[in-house]
Design an enzyme around this catalytic site. Structure first.
Site, PDB file in Angstrom:
ATOM      1  N   ASP A  24       0.835  -1.203   0.000  1.00 43.59           N
ATOM      2  CA  ASP A  24       0.000   0.000   0.000  1.00 43.59           C
ATOM      3  C   ASP A  24       0.868   1.250   0.000  1.00 43.59           C
ATOM      4  O   ASP A  24       1.937   1.271   0.620  1.00 43.59           O
ATOM      5  CB  ASP A  24      -0.905  -0.020   1.251  1.00 43.59           C
ATOM      6  CG  ASP A  24      -2.031   0.990   1.157  1.00 43.59           C
ATOM      7  OD1 ASP A  24      -2.271   1.532   0.054  1.00 43.59           O
ATOM      8  OD2 ASP A  24      -2.677   1.244   2.191  1.00 43.59           O
ATOM      9  N   HIS A  41       2.928   3.394  -9.082  1.00 43.03           N
ATOM     10  CA  HIS A  41       2.733   1.965  -9.365  1.00 43.03           C
ATOM     11  C   HIS A  41       3.980   1.368 -10.041  1.00 43.03           C
ATOM     12  O   HIS A  41       4.364   0.238  -9.761  1.00 43.03           O
ATOM     13  CB  HIS A  41       1.493   1.759 -10.241  1.00 43.03           C
ATOM     14  CG  HIS A  41       0.212   2.149  -9.552  1.00 43.03           C
ATOM     15  ND1 HIS A  41      -0.056   1.802  -8.244  1.00 43.03           N
ATOM     16  CD2 HIS A  41      -0.869   2.865  -9.971  1.00 43.03           C
ATOM     17  CE1 HIS A  41      -1.251   2.281  -7.899  1.00 43.03           C
ATOM     18  NE2 HIS A  41      -1.755   2.932  -8.921  1.00 43.03           N
ATOM     19  N   LEU A 135      11.377 -20.549  -4.322  1.00 45.70           N
ATOM     20  CA  LEU A 135      10.403 -19.657  -3.670  1.00 45.70           C
ATOM     21  C   LEU A 135       9.071 -19.807  -4.384  1.00 45.70           C
ATOM     22  O   LEU A 135       9.018 -19.809  -5.616  1.00 45.70           O
ATOM     23  CB  LEU A 135      10.876 -18.195  -3.782  1.00 45.70           C
ATOM     24  CG  LEU A 135       9.863 -17.141  -3.303  1.00 45.70           C
ATOM     25  CD1 LEU A 135       9.748 -17.152  -1.778  1.00 45.70           C
ATOM     26  CD2 LEU A 135      10.261 -15.743  -3.778  1.00 45.70           C
TER      27      LEU A 135
HETATM   28  C1  FPP Z   1      -1.714   0.378  -3.388  1.00 43.77           C
HETATM   29  O1  FPP Z   1      -1.284   1.642  -3.655  1.00 43.77           O
HETATM   30  C2  FPP Z   1      -1.241  -0.599  -4.343  1.00 43.77           C
HETATM   31  C3  FPP Z   1      -1.999  -1.192  -5.307  1.00 43.77           C
HETATM   32  C4  FPP Z   1      -3.244  -0.668  -5.868  1.00 43.77           C
HETATM   33  C5  FPP Z   1      -1.600  -2.496  -5.817  1.00 43.77           C
HETATM   34  C6  FPP Z   1      -0.131  -2.773  -5.852  1.00 43.77           C
HETATM   35  C7  FPP Z   1       0.362  -2.720  -7.231  1.00 43.77           C
HETATM   36  C8  FPP Z   1       1.657  -2.733  -7.565  1.00 43.77           C
HETATM   37  C9  FPP Z   1       2.744  -2.852  -6.580  1.00 43.77           C
HETATM   38  C10 FPP Z   1       2.034  -2.608  -8.989  1.00 43.77           C
HETATM   39  C11 FPP Z   1       1.592  -3.785  -9.837  1.00 43.77           C
HETATM   40  C12 FPP Z   1       2.164  -5.086  -9.403  1.00 43.77           C
HETATM   41  C13 FPP Z   1       2.534  -6.094 -10.240  1.00 43.77           C
HETATM   42  C14 FPP Z   1       2.965  -7.403  -9.680  1.00 43.77           C
HETATM   43  C15 FPP Z   1       2.554  -5.925 -11.687  1.00 43.77           C
HETATM   44  P1  FPP Z   1      -2.391   2.760  -3.689  1.00 43.77           P
HETATM   45  O2  FPP Z   1      -2.551   3.192  -5.100  1.00 43.77           O
HETATM   46  O3  FPP Z   1      -3.642   2.300  -3.025  1.00 43.77           O
HETATM   47  O4  FPP Z   1      -1.683   3.865  -2.828  1.00 43.77           O
HETATM   48  P2  FPP Z   1      -2.384   5.016  -1.991  1.00 43.77           P
HETATM   49  O5  FPP Z   1      -3.172   4.354  -0.898  1.00 43.77           O
HETATM   50  O6  FPP Z   1      -1.221   5.806  -1.482  1.00 43.77           O
HETATM   51  O7  FPP Z   1      -3.236   5.793  -2.949  1.00 43.77           O
END
Ligand code: FPP
Length: 246
Positions: A24, A41, A135
């Site tokens: 997150d 991202h 893994l």
């Molecule tokens: C939360 O950040 C994260 C996500 C929505 C998903 C995690 C995605 C990645 C790490 C990238 C894609 C992964 C792969 C394996 C291709 P948020 O956008 O909710 O952050 P915020 O709460 O600060 O807005």
């Protein structure tokens, strides 16, 4: 990448067999730099690469990453396209490397919601890495814990209606066999970054006895040191699984 271990030497401490991570804070990471969310991202994908490498180095057997929740489909279309685009790119560009690192990939969640080409790549990634054992990497994609439990209940009900399952035999173990995580050990440790302290519909059945560690850093900043300190915190916890101290 070498991991410098904290207070306790990595060899002598209890390493969780299965670590699951709620990644997150990508959006906040980007906003803090005046960048578009997609930049967060993208940096998040780099952190995914580091986490996979570090998990293998630290002796973790199973790593589950919450990469896309069933609720993420409700984000603006442009962001959904950015996230699915990154997933598509990850599947095409990383599989050879993961295969070489001995990583076995598995996906949980409703893959039917992704575009056809992504669904094909998911199947290919699972097949191509099926013989690896260094893994086990589980990516939760279009995943929601409640939906998973409801689907398992439906499957069990169907088996009962068809006469292949005796309702009296439907105990916890049998039920777990209907979940998308069948055959995967329950997580020992769940890490969430960004300072938020909730599970957000992640592995609701499986987390019954997991230790929870909340880190005050944003996912793109998660590196080997943060991973190691979460494992050190896990090693300090006394796990009793509901039993009285001995
Ligand atoms: C939360 O950040 C994260 C996500 C929505 C998903 C995690 C995605 C990645 C790490 C990238 C894609 C992964 C792969 C394996 C291709 P948020 O956008 O909710 O952050 P915020 O709460 O600060 O807005």
């Amino acid at each position: 990448m070498a991991v410098a271990c904290g207070e306790q030497a990595a060899e002598s401490r209890t390493v969780p067999r299965h670590v699951a991570i709620i990644m997150d804070g990508n959006g906040r990471w980007a906003a803090a730099r005046g960048l578009p969310r997609v930049a967060g991202h993208r940096a998040g994908v780099q952190a995914v690469r580091r986490a996979i490498e570090t998990a293998a180095q630290l002796g973790v057997e199973w790593l589950t990453l919450y990469a896309f929740s069933s609720e993420n489909w409700r984000r603006p279309l442009a962001e959904v396209l950015d996230l699915t685009g990154l997933l598509r790119h990850f599947l095409r560009s990383e599989i050879a490397e993961l295969k070489a690192q001995g990583v076995r990939l598995r996906f949980i969640g409703d893959r039917a919601r992704f575009e056809r080409d992504i669904q094909i790549d998911l199947g290919a990634a699972e097949r191509d890495t099926a013989h690896n054992s260094k893994l086990n990497l589980v990516l939760a994609l279009s995943y929601g814990g409640r939906a998973e439990i409801a689907a398992a209940a439906q499957a069990a009900a169907r088996a009962i209606a068809e006469g292949t399952l005796d309702p009296a035999a439907l105990d916890e173990d049998k039920f777990a066999g209907f979940l998308s995580t069948a055959g995967i050990p329950d997580p020992d440790l769940i890490i969430r970054t960004s300072g938020e302290q909730r599970l957000s519909n992640f592995l609701l059945w499986q987390c019954a006895y997991a230790e929870l560690v909340f880190l005050d850093l944003l996912w793109p900043d998660f590196g080997p040191e943060a991973f190691d300190s979460a494992l050190a915190e896990f090693a300090r916890r006394e796990r009793r699984f509901g039993a009285r101290p001995g």
